[in-house]
Design a protein around this motif. Structure first.
Motif, mmCIF file in Angstrom:
data_model
loop_
_atom_site.group_PDB
_atom_site.id
_atom_site.type_symbol
_atom_site.label_atom_id
_atom_site.label_comp_id
_atom_site.label_asym_id
_atom_site.label_seq_id
_atom_site.Cartn_x
_atom_site.Cartn_y
_atom_site.Cartn_z
ATOM 1 N N LEU A 516 77.886 93.370 58.948
ATOM 2 C CA LEU A 516 77.315 92.167 59.278
ATOM 3 C C LEU A 516 78.210 91.168 59.759
ATOM 4 N N MET A 517 78.085 90.223 60.599
ATOM 5 C CA MET A 517 79.026 89.403 61.002
ATOM 6 C C MET A 517 78.212 87.943 61.070
ATOM 7 N N VAL A 518 78.567 86.930 60.431
ATOM 8 C CA VAL A 518 78.017 85.618 60.226
ATOM 9 C C VAL A 518 78.842 84.445 61.004
ATOM 10 N N PHE A 519 78.029 83.667 61.752
ATOM 11 C CA PHE A 519 78.819 82.833 62.685
ATOM 12 C C PHE A 519 77.914 81.534 62.314
ATOM 13 N N LYS A 520 78.662 80.302 62.365
ATOM 14 C CA LYS A 520 78.324 78.953 62.096
ATOM 15 C C LYS A 520 78.045 78.306 63.541
ATOM 16 N N GLU A 531 83.354 83.701 56.677
ATOM 17 C CA GLU A 531 83.360 84.661 55.798
ATOM 18 C C GLU A 531 83.033 83.701 54.434
ATOM 19 N N ASP A 532 82.653 82.466 54.679
ATOM 20 C CA ASP A 532 82.326 81.576 53.522
ATOM 21 C C ASP A 532 81.191 80.657 54.065
ATOM 22 N N ASN A 559 77.266 82.934 48.536
ATOM 23 C CA ASN A 559 77.717 83.870 49.580
ATOM 24 C C ASN A 559 77.394 85.087 49.614
ATOM 25 N N ARG A 560 76.190 85.306 49.426
ATOM 26 C CA ARG A 560 75.438 86.521 49.691
ATOM 27 C C ARG A 560 74.390 86.557 50.665
ATOM 28 N N VAL A 561 73.989 87.759 51.383
ATOM 29 C CA VAL A 561 72.864 88.124 52.144
ATOM 30 C C VAL A 561 72.192 89.215 51.676
ATOM 31 N N HIS A 562 70.775 88.856 51.169
ATOM 32 C CA HIS A 562 70.017 90.001 50.649
ATOM 33 C C HIS A 562 69.359 90.331 51.765
ATOM 34 N N ILE A 563 69.238 91.715 52.004
ATOM 35 C CA ILE A 563 68.505 92.546 52.968
ATOM 36 C C ILE A 563 67.342 93.210 52.286
ATOM 37 N N LEU A 564 66.077 92.879 52.603
ATOM 38 C CA LEU A 564 64.895 93.444 51.888
ATOM 39 C C LEU A 564 63.910 93.860 52.816
ATOM 40 N N PHE A 566 61.141 97.465 54.340
ATOM 41 C CA PHE A 566 60.674 98.835 53.733
ATOM 42 C C PHE A 566 61.760 99.889 53.961
ATOM 43 N N GLU A 567 62.667 99.658 55.046
ATOM 44 C CA GLU A 567 63.901 100.617 55.319
ATOM 45 C C GLU A 567 65.017 100.517 54.663
ATOM 46 N N GLU A 568 65.338 99.257 53.920
ATOM 47 C CA GLU A 568 66.430 99.301 53.048
ATOM 48 C C GLU A 568 66.444 97.852 52.078
ATOM 49 N N THR A 569 67.265 98.314 50.823
ATOM 50 C CA THR A 569 67.193 96.951 49.871
ATOM 51 C C THR A 569 68.807 96.932 49.746
ATOM 52 N N ALA A 570 69.351 95.809 50.124
ATOM 53 C CA ALA A 570 70.801 95.754 50.044
ATOM 54 C C ALA A 570 71.158 94.216 49.766
ATOM 55 N N CYS A 571 72.436 94.144 49.232
ATOM 56 C CA CYS A 571 73.050 92.991 48.878
ATOM 57 C C CYS A 571 74.218 92.877 49.453
ATOM 58 N N VAL A 572 74.787 91.902 50.827
ATOM 59 C CA VAL A 572 75.976 92.038 51.334
ATOM 60 C C VAL A 572 76.845 90.913 50.744
ATOM 61 N N VAL A 573 78.088 91.215 50.341
ATOM 62 C CA VAL A 573 78.945 90.191 49.831
ATOM 63 C C VAL A 573 80.129 90.046 50.875
ATOM 64 N N TRP A 574 80.661 88.910 50.680
ATOM 65 C CA TRP A 574 82.031 88.602 51.507
ATOM 66 C C TRP A 574 83.115 88.779 50.274
ATOM 67 N N TRP A 575 83.894 89.796 50.321
ATOM 68 C CA TRP A 575 84.864 90.192 49.511
ATOM 69 C C TRP A 575 85.949 89.934 50.030
ATOM 70 N N MET A 576 87.015 88.857 49.683
ATOM 71 C CA MET A 576 88.469 88.656 50.161
ATOM 72 C C MET A 576 89.190 89.638 49.803
ATOM 73 N N VAL A 577 89.284 90.664 49.982
ATOM 74 C CA VAL A 577 90.426 91.689 49.805
ATOM 75 C C VAL A 577 91.914 91.172 50.687
ATOM 76 N N SER A 578 91.645 90.898 51.854
ATOM 77 C CA SER A 578 92.673 90.110 52.700
ATOM 78 C C SER A 578 91.911 89.295 53.682
ATOM 79 N N PRO A 579 92.601 88.430 54.115
ATOM 80 C CA PRO A 579 91.965 87.103 55.197
ATOM 81 C C PRO A 579 91.219 87.933 56.241
ATOM 82 N N SER A 580 91.521 88.980 56.638
ATOM 83 C CA SER A 580 90.505 89.588 57.754
ATOM 84 C C SER A 580 89.640 90.849 57.213
ATOM 85 N N LEU A 581 89.774 91.222 56.004
ATOM 86 C CA LEU A 581 88.717 92.269 55.858
ATOM 87 C C LEU A 581 87.704 91.980 55.116
ATOM 88 N N LEU A 582 86.398 92.567 55.585
ATOM 89 C CA LEU A 582 85.005 92.331 55.365
ATOM 90 C C LEU A 582 84.441 93.673 54.778
#
Length: 592
Positions: A516-520, A531-532, A559-564, A566-582
Motif C-alpha cells: 500500500l502507498m498513501v498520499f496526502k 507514512e503517518d 495509522n492503520r488501514v483496515h481492508i475487509l 470477501f477476498e481478504e481481511t487484513a490490517c496494514v500498519v506503517w511500521w517505522m523500522v527505518s525512515p524509508s521502509l514500509l
C-alpha cells in the motif's frame, strides 16, 4: 454499428442488437468487388456480465469462412470471455466463460500459434490464463509468471511509471517462436518488454533482435525486418487507430452518529425458523461484526432482512453492488437500481425502506450491467432533495440522479468519460469540496463533478507525486494489479489517495494486498507520500472507503488501514523500522 478490432486481416464490428460481424473488405489484399461479411450468432450475456464494450477480438486462423477449426475469441470488458467456430460442423453458438478474478477484467486475448492456445494476461502480468480450443472448457487454465532481471530504474523514472495507466500485451513472433509480454505505460511512452519461456519466467529484455513489433487496437504482432524488403519506418510512425459478485459486506455502515456507533460490517443472515418460512420468504436474521483490532465480536440482531442482499446467487435476478452512508445498493436484471436501509443495524424498525431509482439509461457503446461502485452525497436519499446518488460503471459511463429531487419524475444524468484511464475507477463524494471525484488509473488524473455547476463533462486535474521513499519493491509493484482509492477524513479535512497493489492468492479468484502507498492531496494537485496519517484509522472495502478518528473509538489504533471484503481481511500498519521502509502487518481471522 461500431468497429471493435481486427485479427488476421479481418475486421470485427458490433451492432446494437448484439450481432458481431467479421469483414474482409478493409483487407487491401482482398481486392474482389464482393466483400465477405460473416455474421456470428447473437451474443449471450452471462449473469452480471456485459457484452457491449469489447477490448479486442482474436482469431486462431485467417480463414473463418471455410476453416472448420477456426475459433473467434472475444474479450469483453469485465469477467466474460466468449468463443465460437464460424465454420464449425456443429450448431453455431458461443462458448462463454466467466473469469472471476478481477485482474482479467480489462485484459486482452491473443492466440498463440506456438502453443495452439488462447492466452490472456492479468493486470500487472503476474498471472496468465489459457484456453485450449482442442479441449473446450468452461474454465481457464492459469499459470503464475515470475519476473526476472528487471531493470534498476532511478526513482524519478519509477515515480513516473507508477503514476501511469498500465496495460499488458502478449505478442508472439512466428518467425522466432518467441512470446513477449509488453507493459505499456500511458501518460508517458514508456515500455517494458519481457521474453516469456516455457517455465513461466518473464525475463526483461532490451534486445528483440531483428524483430519489429506493432501495438494497436487490433491484435499486436511482430515482423522480422530481414524479411521485409522495404523500410517500415513510415508504417511504424503512422498514427494509431483511435488512440464472485458477492459483496460480503465489507460495507462499513457509516452513520451520521459515528461517536455513538462503531463501524461494523455485515457478515450475513442466518435462516429464520421455521425453515419453511425461510425458503418461502427468503428472510434471515442479520449478523454483524464489530471492527475491533483487539477483540472482534459478532452480534446477531433480531432484525429480519432479505437473504438475497447478503448471499447473491449468480443466477439470481438481483445482485448487491455496493454501499454508501449505510445504504446498500442492488441492481435487478431489468435495469432498476434499488437503495435499501434494512442492512443498516442502526435502522431497527420493522418496515425497511427500499427506494427504487429510475431505469438506467445506457449511453451508446457503454454498458450499465457491471458497476464499479456507488456513492451518495448524504445519508438521506429518501427525503433530502439535494441528495445525489452517483453510479460508476465499468467502462466510460458515469451516471447520477436525485431520488428526492423536486422533479416529480427523477431521472439520470449520464456522462461519457472518453479517457480510458477512468474505465475501472471508483467514485467518491467529497464533503469538503461538495463534489464527486474519480481517480484515473495510476492516479495521475482526478476527475471532478461539481454539484453546484452540473456539466456533461468532468473537470480534470493533474496530480504531481512527491516525496516517494528511495527504496521501493519495484518488481513486486510492477507485477501487481493496482487500484486507486480516494478517501476523505471529515474530522481533519484531509484527502488521501491510496494505491493498493494486489496479487492472486489461494485459487484464481482471490486477490490479496501485497503493498500500500498513501498520499496526502493538497488543493494544488500535489500528492505527498506519507507514512503517518496521525490519529486516523482508514477502512477500504467494496463499499465507499472512509476514515475515523481512533481516539473517538476505544480499541482502534491510529495509522492503520483496515481492508475487509470477501477476498481478504487484513490490517496494514506503517511500521517505522527505518525512515524509508514500509512493512505490512496483516491480521487474518483474528490471528496476527
Amino acid at each position: 454499428m461500431v468497429t471493435i478490432g481486427a485479427s488476421h486481416g479481418w475486421v470485427a464490428s458490433l451492432k446494437d442488437e448484439g450481432i458481431l460481424r467479421l469483414h474482409d473488405d478493409l483487407n487491401p489484399y482482398a481486392l474482389y468487388k464482393d466483400p465477405i461479411c460473416i455474421p456470428l450468432p447473437p451474443l449471450v450475456t452471462l449473469p452480471h456480465c456485459q457484452t457491449k464494450i469489447i477490448p479486442n477480438v482474436s482469431m486462431s486462423s485467417s480463414s473463418p469462412e471455410d476453416d472448420e477449426d477456426c475459433v473467434v475469441a472475444v474479450k469483453f470488458l469485465g469477467p466474460q470471455l466468449s468463443f465460437c467456430k464460424p465454420a464449425g460442423k456443429s450448431k453455431l453458438e458461443w462458448t462463454n466463460i466467466k473469469i472471476e478474478n478481477p485482474c482479467f477484467y480489462s485484459s486482452r486475448v491473443m492466440f498463440s500459434k506456438k502453443y495452439n492456445l488462447f492466452l490472456i494476461p492479468g493486470s500487472g502480468g503476474h498471472l496468465m490464463g489459457a484456453w485450449d480450443p482442442c479441449n473446450p472448457s468452461d474454465r481457464l487454465m492459469f499459470e503464475s509468471l515470475r519476473f526476472e532481471n528487471p531493470p534498476k530504474l532511478p526513482t524519478p523514472v519509477h515515480e513516473l511509471m507508477d503514476s501511469c495507466c498500465m496495460s499488458q500485451h502478449l505478442v508472439e513472433s512466428t518467425s522466432t517462436g518467441e512470446t513477449f509480454l509488453v507493459k505499456q505505460y500511458r501518460k508517458t511512452e514508456y515500455l517494458m518488454v519481457y521474453n516469456l519461456d516455457d517455465e513461466g519466467n518473464a525475463v526483461y529484455t532490451q534486445d528483440m533482435g531483428d524483430l519489429t513489433m506493432f501495438l494497436s487496437r487490433s491484435e499486436p504482432f511482430c515482423v522480422d525486418v530481414a524479411d521485409i524488403p522495404f523500410s517500415i519506418a513510415s508504417i511504424a510512425s503512422a498514427p494509431r487507430w483511435g488512440e464472485k459478485i458477492l459483496l460480503c459486506f465489507s460495507s462499513y455502515l457509516q452513520t451520521s452518529s459515528l461517536r455513538q456507533t462503531s463501524p461494523c460490517f455485515v457478515i450475513g443472515a442466518r435462516p429464520c425458523l421455521p425453515l419453511e418460512s425461510f425458503y418461502h420468504n427468503r428472510l434471515g436474521t442479520l449478523s454483524i461484526g464489530i471492527v475491533n483490532p483487539e477483540k472482534g465480536c459478532v452480534i446477531r440482531l433480531p432484525k429480519k432482512v432479505s437473504v438475497d442482499l447478503v448471499h447473491n446467487d449468480l443466477n439470481d435476478t438481483m445482485v448487491t453492488i455496493g454501499a454508501s452512508h449505510g445504504w446498500v445498493a442492488s441492481l435487478k436484471n431489468d435495469g432498476i437500481l434499488l437503495l435499501h436501509d434494512d442492512l443498516n443495524p442502526y435502522a431497527l424498525y420493522e418496515d425497511p425502506i427500499c427506494l427504487p431509482l429510475p431505469p438506467l439509461v445506457t449511453l451508446p457503446h457503454c454498458q450499465t450491467k457491471i458497476i464499479t461502485n456507488v456513492s451518495m452525497s448524504s445519508s438521506s436519499p429518501e427525503n433530502n432533495e439535494d441528495c445525489v446518488v452517483a453510479v460508476k460503471f465499468l467502462g466510460p459511463q458515469f451516471s447520477f440522479c436525485k431520488p428526492a429531487g423536486k422533479s416529480s419524475t427523477p431521472e439520470w444524468t449520464n456522462i461519457k468519460i472518453e479517457n480510458p484511464c477512468f474505465y475501472s475507477s471508483r467514485v467518491m463524494f467529497s464533503k469538503k469540496d461538495n463534489m464527486f471525484r474519480i481517480p484515473g488509473s495510476g492516479g495521475h488524473l482526478i476527475g471532478s463533478l461539481d454539484l453546484c455547476e452540473p456539466n456533461d463533462k468532468l473537470k480534470l486535474q493533474c496530480v504531481g507525486f512527491e516525496n516517494l521513499p528511495p527504496k521501493l519493491p519495484t518488481p513486486l509493484m510492477d507485477s501487481c494489479c493496482m487500484s486507486q482509492h480516494l478517501v476523505e477524513s471529515t474530522s481533519t479535512g484531509e484527502t488521501f489517495l491510496v494505491k493498493q497493489y494486489r496479487k492472486t492468492a489461494e485459487g484464481v479468484a482471490r486477490m490479496k494486498t501485497e503493498y500500500l502507498m498513501v498520499f496526502k492531496l493538497d488543493d494544488e494537485g500535489n500528492a505527498l507520500y506519507t507514512e503517518d496519517m496521525g490519529d486516523l484509522t482508514m477502512f477500504l472495502s467494496k463499499s465507499e472507503p472512509f476514515c475515523i478518528s481512533s481516539t473517538s473509538f476505544p480499541g482502534f489504533k491510529p495509522n492503520r488501514v483496515h481492508i475487509l471484503d470477501f477476498e481478504e481481511t487484513a490490517c496494514v500498519v506503517w511500521w517505522m523500522v527505518s525512515p524509508s521502509l514500509l512493512q505490512l502487518i496483516k491480521t487474518r481471522d483474528g490471528n496476527s
